[in-house]
Design a protein around this motif. Sequence first.
Motif, PDB file in Angstrom:
ATOM      1  N   TYR A 182       1.324  -1.472  -0.018  1.00  5.46           N
ATOM      2  CA  TYR A 182       0.003   0.143  -0.172  1.00  5.46           C
ATOM      3  C   TYR A 182       1.062   1.748  -0.169  1.00  5.46           C
ATOM      4  O   TYR A 182       2.384   1.302   0.573  1.00  5.46           O
ATOM      5  CB  TYR A 182      -1.137  -0.100   1.640  1.00  5.46           C
ATOM      6  CG  TYR A 182      -1.754  -1.120   1.545  1.00  5.46           C
ATOM      7  CD1 TYR A 182      -2.085  -1.650   0.288  1.00  5.46           C
ATOM      8  CD2 TYR A 182      -1.637  -2.034   2.411  1.00  5.46           C
ATOM      9  CE1 TYR A 182      -3.106  -3.395   0.670  1.00  5.46           C
ATOM     10  CE2 TYR A 182      -2.514  -2.547   2.878  1.00  5.46           C
ATOM     11  CZ  TYR A 182      -3.014  -3.140   2.407  1.00  5.46           C
ATOM     12  OH  TYR A 182      -3.582  -4.757   2.213  1.00  5.46           O
ATOM     13  N   ALA A 256      -5.118   1.712   5.471  1.00  9.41           N
ATOM     14  CA  ALA A 256      -5.028   2.311   3.987  1.00  9.41           C
ATOM     15  C   ALA A 256      -5.992   2.245   2.455  1.00  9.41           C
ATOM     16  O   ALA A 256      -6.358   2.234   1.458  1.00  9.41           O
ATOM     17  CB  ALA A 256      -4.417   1.061   3.192  1.00  9.41           C
ATOM     18  N   ARG A 309      -9.847  -5.037   1.086  1.00  8.74           N
ATOM     19  CA  ARG A 309     -10.906  -4.159   0.198  1.00  8.74           C
ATOM     20  C   ARG A 309      -9.201  -3.206  -0.482  1.00  8.74           C
ATOM     21  O   ARG A 309      -9.576  -3.299  -1.657  1.00  8.74           O
ATOM     22  CB  ARG A 309     -11.710  -3.310   0.515  1.00  8.74           C
ATOM     23  CG  ARG A 309     -12.573  -3.995   1.418  1.00  8.74           C
ATOM     24  CD  ARG A 309     -13.120  -4.801   0.334  1.00  8.74           C
ATOM     25  NE  ARG A 309     -13.023  -6.046   0.608  1.00  8.74           N
ATOM     26  CZ  ARG A 309     -12.066  -6.667  -0.671  1.00  8.74           C
ATOM     27  NH1 ARG A 309     -13.184  -7.103  -2.020  1.00  8.74           N
ATOM     28  NH2 ARG A 309     -11.914  -7.968  -0.717  1.00  8.74           N
ATOM     29  N   CYS A 310      -8.382  -2.914   0.360  1.00  3.54           N
ATOM     30  CA  CYS A 310      -7.859  -2.112  -0.486  1.00  3.54           C
ATOM     31  C   CYS A 310      -6.919  -2.633  -1.802  1.00  3.54           C
ATOM     32  O   CYS A 310      -6.717  -2.051  -2.285  1.00  3.54           O
ATOM     33  CB  CYS A 310      -6.389  -1.407   0.633  1.00  3.54           C
ATOM     34  SG  CYS A 310      -8.315  -0.528   2.073  1.00  3.54           S
TER      35      CYS A 310
HETATM   36 FE1  FES Z   1      -7.470  -1.504   4.056  1.00  2.94          FE
HETATM   37 FE2  FES Z   1      -7.348  -3.991   4.138  1.00  2.94          FE
HETATM   38  S1  FES Z   1      -5.955  -2.577   4.415  1.00  2.94           S
HETATM   39  S2  FES Z   1      -8.623  -3.228   4.152  1.00  2.94           S
END
Ligand code: FES
Length: 369
Positions: A182, A256, A309-310
């Motif tokens: 990230y 993130a 999700r990120c």
């Molecule tokens: Fe945002 Fe995993 S770092 S959901």
Amino acid sequence: MDSPYGLLAELTYACPLQCSYCSNPLALADYRDELSTQDWQRVITEAAELGVLQLHLSGGEPLQRRDIVELVQTASGLGLYTNLITSALGLSERRAEQLRQAGLDHVQISIQADEQELSDRIAGIRSFERKRDAARLVRRLGWPITLNVVLHRQNLDHIGGIIAMAEEMDADRIELANTQYYGWAGLNRSGLMPSRQQLEYAETVVREARERVGDRMEIIYVIPDYYSRYPKPCMDGWASRQFTITPNGDAFPCPAAQSLPLPRANVREHSVAWVWQESELFNQYRGTDWMPDPCRSCDRRELDFGGCRCQAFALTGDAARTDPVCHLSPDHALVESAVAQANDPSRPPRELLTPRTRSVDLHLRTATV
Ligand code: FES
Ligand code: SF4
């Protein structure tokens, strides 16, 4: 909906270090308008009222905030367990004693490697000796100490020396966490991702070290999920146990999520309870109803929550897709190709980009240290 258990308070993104794996957002300038001391005190109080038990004070470098002692005082007065996550730069004897008196419970120091030259190169600044001194100081003042090491292609082969250094520092715990891609780490992924051979070596070293040190020191080793069949249960599920507040007051279910195109929820405009319970952002991926296939019909959906999700957004442009790390994901080829690249012996070395924004670029100056 359960109450949150932990709050990660990212007090400032100012930092003296310039690590290429930094998970801070790329658009650091968006976070210059930092919450005031009173804002943070209100937020910490509201978080405690909502059920938060642990406060992690992080950044950037949280010691860059001149009000860190006051904030620790507020949190311990409310009975919260307080953890300072720091590079240790700025942890003078005087400051450490003030923090001790304010009730700080635990210190987590990041280290980059076991040798000065490599460590300073990764950190982008001379810091190795100062970190060692700070670790000794933390020990002398009687705090439990965790060392945190982000692992990547440049330092993974040093894992044995890193563990030995932690033993020598008398750490209670060492967290060896392979880089999550990230922020800046995402930008530098091709230069940071280790090869399979490096990982196999690291796993052997960790196994042997665990047998050797026994209960004297806890060794946590987080494998890189790109090499796993299944994704990590990121944050134990979206907005289920923890949340993050960034320096400008934006609240997120994970550290993130700034990258996701979702409506913001800011604690300058809303209470912490509203953010947790009512905001669209926090409810977007809660539970399992939002899931697409293959997660929707998968019997692991309550175990890994469809992954991160990120990461899904970073790799596919759609945060609602199955995390491509999962071998069942229709996008898994994206991960396979990154892994193949990291294991290609003919690939040239990559240049790593680092966050150039140092403390002087942000409006909060280093406190008296
Ligand atoms: Fe945002 Fe995993 S770092 S959901
Ligand atoms: Fe997890 Fe979804 Fe993969 Fe099933 S398909 S293992 S729920 S990420």
